[in-house]
Structures are given as structure tokens and as C-alpha cells.
Design a protein around this motif. Structure first.
Motif, PDB file in Angstrom:
ATOM      1  N   GLN A 142      13.396  60.266  -0.345  1.00  8.12           N
ATOM      2  CA  GLN A 142      14.161  60.379   0.875  1.00  8.12           C
ATOM      3  C   GLN A 142      15.059  59.182   1.109  1.00  8.12           C
ATOM      4  OE1 GLN A 142      10.952  61.819   3.317  1.00  8.12           O
ATOM      5  NE2 GLN A 142      12.333  61.711   5.058  1.00  8.12           N
ATOM      6  N   PRO A 143      16.322  59.419   1.339  1.00 14.50           N
ATOM      7  CA  PRO A 143      17.210  58.289   1.609  1.00 14.50           C
ATOM      8  C   PRO A 143      16.964  57.731   3.001  1.00 14.50           C
ATOM      9  CG  PRO A 143      18.373  60.355   1.919  1.00 14.50           C
ATOM     10  CD  PRO A 143      17.000  60.703   1.429  1.00 14.50           C
ATOM     11  N   SER A 144      17.429  56.513   3.176  1.00 19.30           N
ATOM     12  CA  SER A 144      17.269  55.871   4.482  1.00 19.30           C
ATOM     13  C   SER A 144      18.542  55.973   5.288  1.00 19.30           C
ATOM     14  CB  SER A 144      16.952  54.392   4.286  1.00 19.30           C
ATOM     15  OG  SER A 144      15.735  54.271   3.629  1.00 19.30           O
TER      16      SER A 144
ATOM     17  N   GLU B 258      26.451  51.652   2.205  1.00 17.78           N
ATOM     18  CA  GLU B 258      25.311  52.571   2.184  1.00 17.78           C
ATOM     19  C   GLU B 258      25.692  53.933   2.756  1.00 17.78           C
ATOM     20  OE1 GLU B 258      21.824  49.226   2.741  1.00 17.78           O
ATOM     21  OE2 GLU B 258      21.794  50.985   4.061  1.00 17.78           O
ATOM     22  N   ALA B 259      26.515  53.877   3.794  1.00 18.66           N
ATOM     23  CA  ALA B 259      26.942  55.128   4.438  1.00 18.66           C
ATOM     24  C   ALA B 259      27.728  55.976   3.436  1.00 18.66           C
ATOM     25  CB  ALA B 259      27.795  54.820   5.656  1.00 18.66           C
TER      26      ALA B 259
ATOM     27  N   SER C 135      13.009  53.815   8.236  1.00 20.84           N
ATOM     28  CA  SER C 135      14.306  54.390   8.579  1.00 20.84           C
ATOM     29  C   SER C 135      14.656  55.550   7.654  1.00 20.84           C
ATOM     30  CB  SER C 135      15.374  53.301   8.528  1.00 20.84           C
ATOM     31  OG  SER C 135      15.467  52.834   7.196  1.00 20.84           O
ATOM     32  N   ARG C 136      13.651  56.076   6.971  1.00 15.26           N
ATOM     33  CA  ARG C 136      13.927  57.209   6.094  1.00 15.26           C
ATOM     34  C   ARG C 136      14.339  58.410   6.916  1.00 15.26           C
ATOM     35  NH1 ARG C 136      12.902  55.740   1.134  1.00 15.26           N
ATOM     36  NH2 ARG C 136      11.315  54.158   0.870  1.00 15.26           N
ATOM     37  N   LEU C 137      15.282  59.152   6.357  1.00 14.06           N
ATOM     38  CA  LEU C 137      15.790  60.309   7.084  1.00 14.06           C
ATOM     39  C   LEU C 137      14.799  61.456   6.984  1.00 14.06           C
ATOM     40  CD1 LEU C 137      19.440  60.027   5.811  1.00 14.06           C
ATOM     41  CD2 LEU C 137      18.676  59.664   8.165  1.00 14.06           C
TER      42      LEU C 137
ATOM     43  N   LEU D 151      19.405  63.256   9.962  1.00 14.12           N
ATOM     44  CA  LEU D 151      18.384  63.980   9.221  1.00 14.12           C
ATOM     45  C   LEU D 151      18.962  64.659   7.993  1.00 14.12           C
ATOM     46  CD1 LEU D 151      17.601  67.269  11.136  1.00 14.12           C
ATOM     47  CD2 LEU D 151      19.542  65.866  11.631  1.00 14.12           C
ATOM     48  N   LEU D 152      18.061  65.156   7.190  1.00 13.69           N
ATOM     49  CA  LEU D 152      18.458  65.916   6.015  1.00 13.69           C
ATOM     50  C   LEU D 152      18.130  67.382   6.259  1.00 13.69           C
ATOM     51  CD1 LEU D 152      17.029  63.601   3.224  1.00 13.69           C
ATOM     52  CD2 LEU D 152      19.406  63.736   4.009  1.00 13.69           C
TER      53      LEU D 152
END
Ligand SMILES: O=C(O)CCC(=O)C(=O)O
Ligand SMILES: [Fe+2]
Ligand SMILES: [Zn+2]
Length: 840
Positions: A529-531, A538-539, A747-749, A763-764
Motif C-alpha cells: 500500500q502506498p502512503s 511523491e505526489a 499514512s498508508r492509503l 484512498l485507493l
């Protein structure tokens, strides 16, 4: 040349002729010519059009109009002098919207003339209709002698003193007592009105009608249908008796108003003993305009759920019950427990209540009882089940016992879970993560089959209680959802029920399509999971991985799910003047590009595959990023950005896309922006996204508008807090049966479960790809197939798209930070926040 950009297969140049803008009306149409070198020249003549130029976008129609006739006066009530001018809401009994506080709709102070009022004026004098909204206005002040003539009857919302106190009024002391009692009843009656209005949207009215709502006489507080019928039938012919499930009130409709008044006088403030509970309660009665109860739940069972009645004979039932030896011995002690609310026994594998899982390497000796094996083989042959279970949990519930709401751990058991009900029927409650509940009656000797969504996503549980609400006319065996017909509900006293729950132990991780409730996928997500991004770099990376790449991969499937244009976006495009140049930034498969042939529309999208699809449809589209669109500033009459900006992962980047959109506009030009809303339930209405429970997983924010029916929403979600389906919640009947959404610790999405409410703004959102993928790219979850699984659906790869869902006001606030625009409109449309901007 105004601009030059890469189109689907060719180059496009827009040119301005003569250095002057002329209006499209003046200019007629733009001219498009294809040059020999393959380029296209579009000549557009523009005129000056200031900010005052008309925009034909009609005013937004509100989805939830205030109650019709909310301020209309209603005809004079019974026994009330016609000079009394009360303004009441007519004919609305159950509704979702609050009434507007109205002058004259005030709450009378109960017995507001004090104790003396009774002796001075007679019982009816100061009594006024009861309302629950605003502070007292004129209500309560009048003292119409005329009202006295009718005595109490003239004042239907007040109980007769003798009925409350049971004593004759003789002395002034008695009067005082009577009035005190009266005041108390009145106070409670008003409180009941408030509660009915506030929580249920049920409006009580001041004049007598044929219909009453009786607080405290509901199935929810232990009144049975037959007892209430006996009570209410004393006062006349009962036409309808509605007892909504789990509610502490009932509706009764009499043949005549006279009868209803009689019942009102006799029952308001009356204490009755609940037969089944040996407990006293006081009834509070109010008039309502009509007795009606809208069925608040869809008529279907949770998807994937099936109940097979009379699957075993009474003889088989007896044998099965006998096969369980509850006395236990050394060997089986571990597998047998008396839990707080029930006793359990395990076969095949022990189910461990500490982790809600089984030790897959430690099968219990003896396997399943022989009779079970025979039955399972039969059901397998008959097609009721697809796999033969190897684990059995026997639960025995005495009246008052139950099992907390839970989802059987995904990683522990395969899809199909079945449960046989023996000894007695019981009601099982199913709950979707969005809070929607369905009560299902499990008849004796029936088999419950939970598969798919009902097994993976919905919780199931048995509320510890001694009575269940069931259909009155179906006291026999008919399976039905309990909430179907409130005119036909009653209480059923529970008896000992023994259930045999069969499951198949899972040998490889679960790869279901419900990641938010899947413990197998949770672990997996943790690493992958990405943060949430903390820098622009990063964005950008996050968007590349979880937006750009994903859309490239899913383009074909995505496009196949995007065909219905949204009415209000169509409306916007149709309202633009002929010849307007319109850019659709983030045009996807181009579903808006052909809406209005009178416009010159050009689309752009970050996904080449989507732009190619536009090209196949002969639309003008090119590849670009919404942060830098290769169109000259001020060259568009209008822009649209539909479901795009929510894919940018920082507030700065989202704002920059809006700024870029506005840059394209000429002064006076307008932009329509749609973003997905955090609020998928707005003004008590669920968005279509939430409502499409059985809809495909892949429709996400865009759902065909105009076709789906608006279901009736639950006027009051049940008071217990929403149980978030979590498979790590122990099933050992620990007191706490529900838990709230846990904020993500790091801070994981979080990964969203489709068709549920959002619990995080960033969120994902999973995309379950159907029809294969061109190439396996990153951003794709590794597909874990259960060894030997025949389930082809498990082959569908899951992609995750990053979203920032907007809160109410967020989009508008971002727009307002730009000084070159004016927010013309801001509205909510089917789970999206929308604005229309005008460039100044
Ligand atoms: O009693 C039942 O029918 C269900 C039992 C159950 O859900 C379980 O043991 O997981
Ligand atoms: Fe269960
Ligand atoms: Zn799962």
C-alpha cells in the motif's frame, strides 16, 4: 496558430483569423480544414463577450424539496373553534425532512395556565394542539370557551384526568393532583412527539383523525401484535395495525374518527402490562394524518444468500441433535465451550475464538459426525452446495442468547458457509458496512447458504433476546425478510436453537473482491500500500503509479462502463451558445465530446489508450496532463473537468488543475467541475454509488443517471453503532459487539470497498479488471489463486486508483482562492461535488 497539439493520430492547429475576436454568431461556425501535411486547421472567429454574456445553465433543481405544503393551512380540526388559526403540515406522516419551524406551529406549554386552569376553565381550556418545533407562538394562549363544550374530546391531544389518575375529581386538592398528573402525561406525550419527529420523521397532528401513533406499544419494546390488537380493538373497529420492526411505536387506524378519539382518550397515559415480559409501560398516543409505513429496505436478501426450507426431515433433525454429546470428554473438551451467550462444539477443526481462525495443521480426531457427511454429500449432489465442508461448528442458543455480528474470517474459510437451523427458528441479522441491515428468519430445519457478498462483506449475527419480530401470518415456515410487511408483524418467543455451521477450511489466502474486510489482503496491502504523499515528487509518483498507469491498463474495460452521460453535464453543454469552443480536460472515452454537435469540443486525457478510444469514435482528443494543457490562454468559451481533479494527490496540485482550467477560458467563459464526494449519503439520500449494491463493482463514481430508482431510505438507522465488518473481531461474545472505523495508524492509503461509504478522504479504490489486460503492469495486485481453485473470477486482476474524495465545500473553497473566477453555482449531484465557475 493558436495552438498545436498531438491529436488522436494527427496534429491540430487552431488559428485566429484577422487578429480580432468575433462572436460565433457573427462568425457563423468555426472552420476545420485538413491540410495536405496531415494537420488540421481550425479557424475560429471570436467576438467580444463580457462576463455578462448569458449562460443558459438553468438553476440547479434541488433534490430534496422542502415538504410540499409545509406552510399551507389545514382545515379546522375537530372540536376546535374555526377561528383558531393554526398552521400545520398536512398529510405528511412519515418523511425524511425536518419541518420548518413555523410561527404558530409552536409548542404549547403543557397546562400552561397552571393548576388553576382546570378549575377555572374546565379541562379543555388551555389545552392546545401539540407541536414539536418552534417555541410557543400563539399556541397555548387562547382560551376559547367554545372548546369547553366538547370537554376533553374537543381537545384530542389531552388525556382525560380520570383516565390518568383513575380517581374522581372532587376537591381542589384533587384538581391539583389531577393537573400534575395531566402535566406529566402531556410532557411525556410531547416528548414522544419530539422523538417521533426527530428520529422517525413522523409528524403528529393536533386534530383528531382516524389514525393514531401509539408510543411504547411497538414490537421494539416488547408489545406483541395480539396484545396490542386486543387493547386497541376495545375502542372500535381497527382497520389497520402497523407494527414496524424494532420500533417502539405502532400505528392504528380506526374505521371512524370517533373511535380513534375514544381510543386516544382512553389510552394516552395509560399504563399497561406487557404480557410477555410482565413489565409495565405507559402508552402515549398522538394523532397522525395517515397510517402508512414505507418499506424502508429493498425487498431482496443480501446478495449471495439463500435459504432452503425443510432441507431435513424432523427425523433427521432428531438424529442430528442426538449426535451431539454435550457432556463432553477429555478428547473433545477443547472443542467444546460454553460461551457467555451460547455453547459451541467444533468438529473437523477447532475454531479458535482468540483469533477467529482455525489451526489448519491440527485437524480434530473423528472428523464430522457421520450423519453430517451423509447429508453434505446429498446437498452436494442436489447442488445446494458447491464444495464439501470439512469443519463444523455447532452452536446452541437458549432464548436470550446470540452471536455478535461478524464476518467469518476470510483467510480461515472458503467462500461458501452454510448453517442448518435445528430445534427452533430464529432471526439472523445481516448488515452491510454502510449500515444497511436485513433481518432474515431462519426456519427450523432450513439451511442458510451464505456465499459471495453475503459471506464476505455483510456481517451476520443473532441478537441476544428472548423474542424475535416475525411475520404474523407466517408463523409457520415461510422464509421472508422480516421487514417486508409491517401490517403483519408480531413477536415470536424463542426456543432452544441448535445450528450446525459447516465451512471449508481455506488453504491459501483469500483473494475476494472486498479488500477492506479481507484479512488475507490486509497483510498484503500493508507492504504494498502506498502512503499519502509528503512532497510534490511523491505526489507525482503516486499519481503515475496509481492513476496514470492504472488508466492505461484498464482503459478498454473502463470505457465499456462509461456510456451514460450525466444529465446535468449534458444540460450544461446544451446550454452553451452555438459555436462555442469547449475543452473537456480529462475526457476519458469521450462520452461528452459528441453531446452537442453545435459546439466545437476537444478532449484531452492523460491516458493514451483512452484518447485512442476517442479517436476511434472520431472525436478530437489528445494526450496531455491536466496540469499543463497545451491550449492558449483565454481561447475556450467553456471547459469541463469531470471526475478528474480527485485523482490529484495534494491540495496544491488540485488547485493547480483548477487554475489551469480557468487559464483556458476567455473572460466570461465558464467551467464545470465534478469531483467525487466524501459524502455518499447527503440530505438523507444515498448516492447511486452506494445504492447500486448489486451493480457492477466497476462503476464507481459514474453511475447511469436517470434510470435507477430512488429507493426509500431508512428513516432512522438503528441506534446501535455501525458495525464495521472486521474479521479480527473476536467471536467469543465479548461484550462489545461493534467497533468503529479505525483511522489508519500510519499514512498508508486505505483500500476502499466498493459501494460502501468512505472512511478516509485519500484512498485507493479497487478496479476489478474484466476481459483481461494488455500487459501486466505495476499497480496490479499479485493474483493469488487458491490451489486448485476453479473460480475463474479470482483471476480478475485488481488495480487500485488513487482518489481524494472531496468534503462538502472543499471544491468551492479551492475555487474561491482564485481571484480571476466567480463561483456561479455549487451543487451536489449523485455523490459528486460540482461547481460552475465563470472567469472574470
Ligand atoms: O448460528 C448460526 O446459524 C451461525 C453461527 C455462526 O455464524 C458462526 O458460528 O460463525
Ligand atoms: Fe458466522
Ligand atoms: Zn477475502
Amino acid at each position: 496558430a493558436l495552438m498545436g497539439w498531438r491529436m488522436a493520430g494527427s496534429w491540430l492547429h487552431l488559428e485566429r483569423k484577422g487578429g480580432k475576436w468575433r462572436s460565433p454568431e457573427e462568425a457563423g461556425q468555426h472552420r476545420v480544414s485538413r491540410n495536405r501535411d496531415g494537420t488540421v486547421t481550425v479557424s475560429v472567429c471570436r467576438g467580444r463577450r463580457g462576463p455578462g454574456a448569458p449562460t443558459a445553465f438553468p438553476s440547479s433543481h434541488r433534490r430534496f424539496p422542502s415538504a410540499p405544503g409545509a406552510e399551507a393551512p389545514h382545515p379546522p380540526g375537530h372540536g376546535r373553534p374555526s377561528s383558531v388559526q393554526l398552521r400545520e403540515t398536512p398529510a405528511l406522516v412519515i418523511r425524511k425532512t425536518w419541518p420548518r419551524a413555523q410561527a404558530g406551529a409552536g409548542l404549547p406549554s403543557p397546562c400552561d395556565n397552571g393548576a388553576g386552569a382546570l378549575s377555572r376553565q374546565g379541562p379543555s381550556g388551555p389545552c392546545r394542539p401539540l407541536r414539536s418545533a418552534a417555541p410557543p407562538a400563539e399556541a397555548g394562549r387562547r382560551r376559547d370557551g367554545a372548546a369547553e363544550a366538547g370537554g376533553l374530546r374537543a381537545c384530542p391531544n389531552m388525556a382525560a384526568p380520570s383516565q390518568i389518575t383513575g380517581m374522581e375529581v372532587k376537591t381542589s386538592e384533587d384538581h391539583l393532583k389531577v393537573c400534575k398528573m395531566k402535566k406529566k402525561v402531556l410532557r411525556k406525550q410531547i416528548r414522544a412527539q419530539h422523538t417521533l419527529m426527530r428520529h422517525e420523521g413522523i409528524e403528529c397532528i393536533s386534530h383528531a383523525t382516524q389514525s393514531l401513533v401509539i408510543a411504547n406499544a411497538g414490537l421494539g419494546n416488547g408489545m406483541s401484535r395480539h396484545q396490542l390488537l386486543r387493547i386497541v380493538e376495545e375502542y372500535g373497529l381497527v382497520e389497520t395495525l402497523l407494527m414496524p420492526p424494532n420500533k417502539p411505536y405502532s400505528f392504528v387506524k380506526y374505521g371512524t374518527t370517533e373511535e380513534a378519539k375514544k381510543a386516544f382518550d382512553a389510552l394516552n397515559g395509560k399504563e399497561v402490562t406487557l404480557e410477555d415480559f410482565d413489565q409495565n409501560i405507559v402508552l402515549y398516543v398522538n394523532f397522525v394524518e395517515k397510517v402508512l409505513w414505507q418499506n424502508v429496505v429493498p425487498t431482496s436478501l443480501p446478495p449471495g444468500l439463500m435459504i432452503i426450507e425443510k432441507i431435513i426431515s424432523p427425523e433427521e433433525e432428531r438424529r442430528m441433535l442426538e449426535s451431539i454429546d454435550w457432556t463432553g470428554d477429555e478428547d473433545t473438551r477443547n472443542a467444546q465451550k460454553t460461551l457467555k451467550y451460547r455453547r459451541v462444539k467444533h468438529f473437523g477443526y477447532e475454531f479458535c475464538y482468540d483469533n477467529n481462525n482455525v489451526d489448519k495443521d491440527k485437524p480434530l480426531p473423528g472428523g464430522l459426525p457421520e450423519i453430517c457427511n451423509l447429508l453434505l454429500d446429498k446437498w452436494l449432489k442436489q447442488g445446494y452446495i458447491k464444495h464439501k465442508p470439512d469443519q463444523l461448528t455447532v452452536n446452541q442458543y437458549e432464548p436470550g442468547q446470540g452471536i455478535p455480528p461478524h464476518i467469518d474470517t476470510h483467510s480461515a474459510f472458503e467462500d461458501e458457509i452454510i448453517s442448518l437451523s435445528l430445534g427452533a427458528k430464529i432471526v439472523m441479522d445481516f448488515k452491510h458496512p454502510d449500515g444497511h441491515t436485513v433481518a432474515v428468519m431462519l426456519p427450523r430445519c432450513s439451511l442458510l447458504v451464505m456465499a459471495g457478498e453475503s459471506r464476505y462483506l455483510w456481517t451476520h449475527g443473532i441478537t441476544p433476546r428472548k423474542y424475535d419480530v416475525i411475520q404474523a401470518s407466517e408463523l409457520g415456515q415461510k422464509v421472508r425478510k422480516i421487514t417486508a410487511d409491517v401490517g403483519d408483524l408480531t413477536l415470536n418467543r424463542r426456543e432452544t436453537r441448535t445450528s450446525f455451521t459447516f465451512r471449508k477450511v481455506r488453504r491459501s489466502p483469500c483473494n475476494c473482491i472486498y479488500p477492506s474486510v479481507c484479512d488475507s489482503q490486509k497483510g498484503q496491502q500493508r507492504q504494498e500500500q502506498p502512503s499519502f504523499p509528503h512532497s510534490q515528487m511523491e505526489a507525482l509518483k503516486l499519481e503515475q503509479e496509481y492513476v496514470h498507469k492504472v488508466y492505461e491498463e484498464i482503459a478498454i474495460h473502463f470505457s465499456s462502463t462509461r456510456h451514460s452521460p450525466w444529465p446535468r453535464i449534458v444540460e450544461f453543454l446544451r446550454s452553451l451558445p452555438k459555436g462555442s469552443i469547449v475543452a473537456d480536460v480529462g475526457c476519458g472515452n469521450g462520452k461528452y465530446l459528441g453531446i452537442n454537435k453545435d459546439l466545437y469540443m476537444v478532449g484531452c486525457d492523460r491516458s493514451k489508450n483512452l484518447v485512442d478510444i476517442c479517436g476511434e469514435k472520431n472525436f478530437q482528443a489528445f494526450v496531455c496532463d491536466a496540469l499543463s494543457v497545451p491550449i492558449l490562454s483565454g481561447s475556450c468559451d467553456a471547459c469541463i473537468s469531470i471526475a478528474v481533479i480527485h485523482h490529484f494527490s495534494t491540495a496544491e496540485r488540485r488547485l493547480a488543475t483548477i487554475r489551469e482550467l480557468v487559464r483556458l477560458l476567455r473572460p466570461g467563459g465558464t467551467a464545470l467541475i465534478y469531483v467525487w464526494a466524501m459524502e455518499q449519503e447527503y440530505k438523507n439520500q444515498k448516492s447511486k454509488y452506494l445504492k447500486e449494491k448489486n451493480g457492477s463493482e466497476d462503476k464507481e463514481e459514474e453511475i447511469d443517471s436517470g434510470t435507477a430508482q430512488r429507493p426509500l431510505c431508512d428513516p432512522m438507522p438503528d441506534s446501535s453503532s455501525q458495525v464495521l465488518a472486521r474479521s479480527d473481531q473476536p467471536l467469543n461474545d465479548s461484550k462489545d459487539e461493534s467497533c468503529d472505523a479505525k483511522p489508519v495508524a500510519d499514512s498508508r492509503l486505505p483500500v476502499h470497498t466498493n459501494r460502501t461509504s468512505f472512511h478516509s478522504q485519500d484512498l485507493l479504490v479497487p478496479w476489478h479488471l474484466k476481459g483481461g489486460t494488455k500487459k501486466k503492469g505495476e499497480g496490479v495486485d499479485t493474483v493469488l489463486l487458491p490451489a486448485g481453485s476453479k473460480e475463474s473470477q479470482e483471476l480478475t486482476p485488481v488495480f487500485h486508483r488513487y482518489y481524494h474524495v472531496f468534503c462538502e465545500g472543499e471544491l468551492e473553497a479551492a475555487c474561491r482562492t482564485l481571484d480571476c473566477v466567480r463561483v456561479q453555482k455549487s451543487y451536489y449531484d449523485q455523490g459528486n461535488w460540482c461547481v460552475v465557475l465563470e472567469k472574470l
